[in-house]
Design an enzyme around this catalytic site. Structure first.
Site, PDB file in Angstrom:
ATOM      1  N   ASP A  65      -3.849   2.761  -0.896  1.00 27.44           N
ATOM      2  CA  ASP A  65      -3.294   4.013  -1.408  1.00 27.44           C
ATOM      3  C   ASP A  65      -2.075   4.457  -0.601  1.00 27.44           C
ATOM      4  O   ASP A  65      -1.150   5.070  -1.140  1.00 27.44           O
ATOM      5  CB  ASP A  65      -4.358   5.112  -1.384  1.00 27.44           C
ATOM      6  CG  ASP A  65      -5.278   5.055  -2.596  1.00 27.44           C
ATOM      7  OD1 ASP A  65      -5.004   4.262  -3.513  1.00 27.44           O
ATOM      8  OD2 ASP A  65      -6.281   5.802  -2.611  1.00 27.44           O
ATOM      9  N   GLY A  66      -2.063   4.137   0.698  1.00 23.42           N
ATOM     10  CA  GLY A  66      -0.910   4.498   1.522  1.00 23.42           C
ATOM     11  C   GLY A  66       0.372   3.835   1.032  1.00 23.42           C
ATOM     12  O   GLY A  66       1.450   4.450   1.055  1.00 23.42           O
ATOM     13  N   ARG A 165      -7.773  32.107  10.377  1.00 23.52           N
ATOM     14  CA  ARG A 165      -7.723  31.657  11.767  1.00 23.52           C
ATOM     15  C   ARG A 165      -8.436  30.321  11.750  1.00 23.52           C
ATOM     16  O   ARG A 165      -9.640  30.242  11.470  1.00 23.52           O
ATOM     17  CB  ARG A 165      -8.408  32.639  12.704  1.00 23.52           C
ATOM     18  CG  ARG A 165      -8.385  32.210  14.171  1.00 23.52           C
ATOM     19  CD  ARG A 165      -8.905  33.306  15.097  1.00 23.52           C
ATOM     20  NE  ARG A 165      -9.103  32.792  16.445  1.00 23.52           N
ATOM     21  CZ  ARG A 165      -8.136  32.579  17.326  1.00 23.52           C
ATOM     22  NH1 ARG A 165      -6.891  32.853  17.006  1.00 23.52           N
ATOM     23  NH2 ARG A 165      -8.409  32.121  18.540  1.00 23.52           N
ATOM     24  N   ASP A 167      -7.908  25.629  12.471  1.00 23.22           N
ATOM     25  CA  ASP A 167      -7.139  24.528  13.051  1.00 23.22           C
ATOM     26  C   ASP A 167      -5.894  24.240  12.222  1.00 23.22           C
ATOM     27  O   ASP A 167      -4.938  23.627  12.708  1.00 23.22           O
ATOM     28  CB  ASP A 167      -7.993  23.260  13.129  1.00 23.22           C
ATOM     29  CG  ASP A 167      -8.996  23.303  14.266  1.00 23.22           C
ATOM     30  OD1 ASP A 167      -8.944  24.249  15.074  1.00 23.22           O
ATOM     31  OD2 ASP A 167      -9.839  22.392  14.346  1.00 23.22           O
ATOM     32  N   ALA A 179      -8.195  13.121  -0.963  1.00 24.81           N
ATOM     33  CA  ALA A 179      -7.698  12.604   0.312  1.00 24.81           C
ATOM     34  C   ALA A 179      -8.134  13.523   1.453  1.00 24.81           C
ATOM     35  O   ALA A 179      -9.320  13.825   1.586  1.00 24.81           O
ATOM     36  CB  ALA A 179      -6.172  12.448   0.234  1.00 24.81           C
ATOM     37  N   TYR A 180      -7.208  14.016   2.254  1.00 21.54           N
ATOM     38  CA  TYR A 180      -7.542  14.834   3.424  1.00 21.54           C
ATOM     39  C   TYR A 180      -8.304  16.096   3.019  1.00 21.54           C
ATOM     40  O   TYR A 180      -9.258  16.516   3.690  1.00 21.54           O
ATOM     41  CB  TYR A 180      -6.251  15.168   4.162  1.00 21.54           C
ATOM     42  CG  TYR A 180      -6.405  15.879   5.489  1.00 21.54           C
ATOM     43  CD1 TYR A 180      -7.657  16.030   6.105  1.00 21.54           C
ATOM     44  CD2 TYR A 180      -5.284  16.377   6.150  1.00 21.54           C
ATOM     45  CE1 TYR A 180      -7.772  16.670   7.325  1.00 21.54           C
ATOM     46  CE2 TYR A 180      -5.400  17.018   7.384  1.00 21.54           C
ATOM     47  CZ  TYR A 180      -6.642  17.172   7.959  1.00 21.54           C
ATOM     48  OH  TYR A 180      -6.761  17.809   9.167  1.00 21.54           O
ATOM     49  N   SER A 181      -7.900  16.704   1.915  1.00 23.89           N
ATOM     50  CA  SER A 181      -8.577  17.923   1.457  1.00 23.89           C
ATOM     51  C   SER A 181     -10.066  17.682   1.234  1.00 23.89           C
ATOM     52  O   SER A 181     -10.904  18.522   1.573  1.00 23.89           O
ATOM     53  CB  SER A 181      -7.930  18.435   0.171  1.00 23.89           C
ATOM     54  OG  SER A 181      -8.620  19.558  -0.334  1.00 23.89           O
ATOM     55  N   SER A 183     -11.944  15.506   2.754  1.00 30.19           N
ATOM     56  CA  SER A 183     -12.579  15.389   4.073  1.00 30.19           C
ATOM     57  C   SER A 183     -12.783  16.752   4.718  1.00 30.19           C
ATOM     58  O   SER A 183     -13.702  16.938   5.521  1.00 30.19           O
ATOM     59  CB  SER A 183     -11.720  14.515   4.993  1.00 30.19           C
ATOM     60  OG  SER A 183     -11.577  13.212   4.474  1.00 30.19           O
TER      61      SER A 183
END
Length: 279
Positions: A65-66, A165, A167, A179-181, A183
């Protein structure tokens, strides 16, 4: 027909699979192109990926996918359809596996459909200048790994609506929802929908939730790091940019779209369940 093969040479078997694709397509009269960073036997080699995409009718990526995400930005810029051939671990965006190369003949006969995927424009205003990026998956504002949590706020059409508030937080396309979402606990969104997903990363408050905005939303984000903290923005995991409280990040739907070629019809949720079994 001109078909570009964009190959991730770092993937095991990628060159061999690309050469097998040439053996399938070349007898059918296709003019095959590859990029200079990974030239493929039996193709015309152009200087780089951008030129290979610009000069083709259809682009085929051989990798994970990358590889698709990297190539997609050029494919969208030059309005070229893109097919992903999966050699990665997951391959949510790719449509073919290495044992399905005979399906490539449908590129010549036209037996495929185009699925249009929404992209995001990301504008970063810093020191009186504006830089623009295109996101296929997501744009992420995140703290430095050595820092504590940061304060973040989001405005919709100029009106402040959310504060976190955390990371960090990310703005995702439907494509990027897996994807990242994903995770970070975000919802799965069907990839051909039109919306913008906001997902906080490790928020401090239990009440902090993901928010889905309509496709025409224009969102702006601010971060409030102290002098001891630093914050960065990345787009699809690239282009790390330091962001301060004086900067503004604007997110909106891009006028460009990613055209994905679908040779084999696969139910998205069935595919999702199959891929997640590997983890």
């Amino acid at each position: 027909m001109k078909i570009s093969l964009i190959v991730n040479k770092d993937k095991a078997r990628a060159v061999k699979v690309a050469e097998s694709a040439v053996e399938v397509l070349s007898p059918l009269g296709a003019e095959l192109i590859s990029a200079g960073d990974c030239p493929i036997k039996g193709t015309t080699v152009l200087a780089d990926t951008e030129k290979a995409i610009r000069d083709c009718d259809i682009a085929v990526t051989v990798g994970g996918d990358g590889t698709i995400i990297h190539t997609a930005k050029f494919a969208a810029r030059y309005d070229k359809p893109l097919l992903g051939l999966n050699l990665g671990r997951v391959g949510f965006v790719a449509n073919l596996e290495p044992d399905e190369l005979q399906e490539l003949t449908k590129l010549i006969t036209g037996e495929y459909r185009i699925q249009r995927r929404m992209l995001l424009d990301i504008l970063v205003e810093q020191n009186g200048e504006t830089r623009q990026f295109t996101a296929v998956n997501e744009a992420v504002l995140h703290r430095d790994t050595r820092s504590n949590m940061v304060e973040l706020s989001v405005s919709l059409h100029g009106e402040r609506i959310i504060s976190y508030r955390a990371d960090g937080m990310m703005f995702s396309t439907p494509t990027g929802s897996t994807a990242y979402s994903f995770s970070a606990g975000g919802p799965v969104i069907e990839p051909d929908m039109r919306c913008i997903l906001l997902t906080p990363v490790c928020p401090q408050a239990l009440s902090s939730r993901q928010v889905v905005f309509g496709e025409n939303a224009e969102l702006s984000a601010k971060v409030y790091p102290s002098n001891e903290l630093s914050c960065y923005m990345t787009v699809d995991g690239q282009y790390p940019i330091p962001v301060t409280g004086d900067d503004t990040v604007t997110v909106r739907r891009s006028p460009q779209e990613l055209q994905l070629i679908i040779l084999k019809e696969k139910n998205f949720f069935t595919l999702l369940n199959e891929k997640l079994k590997e983890f």
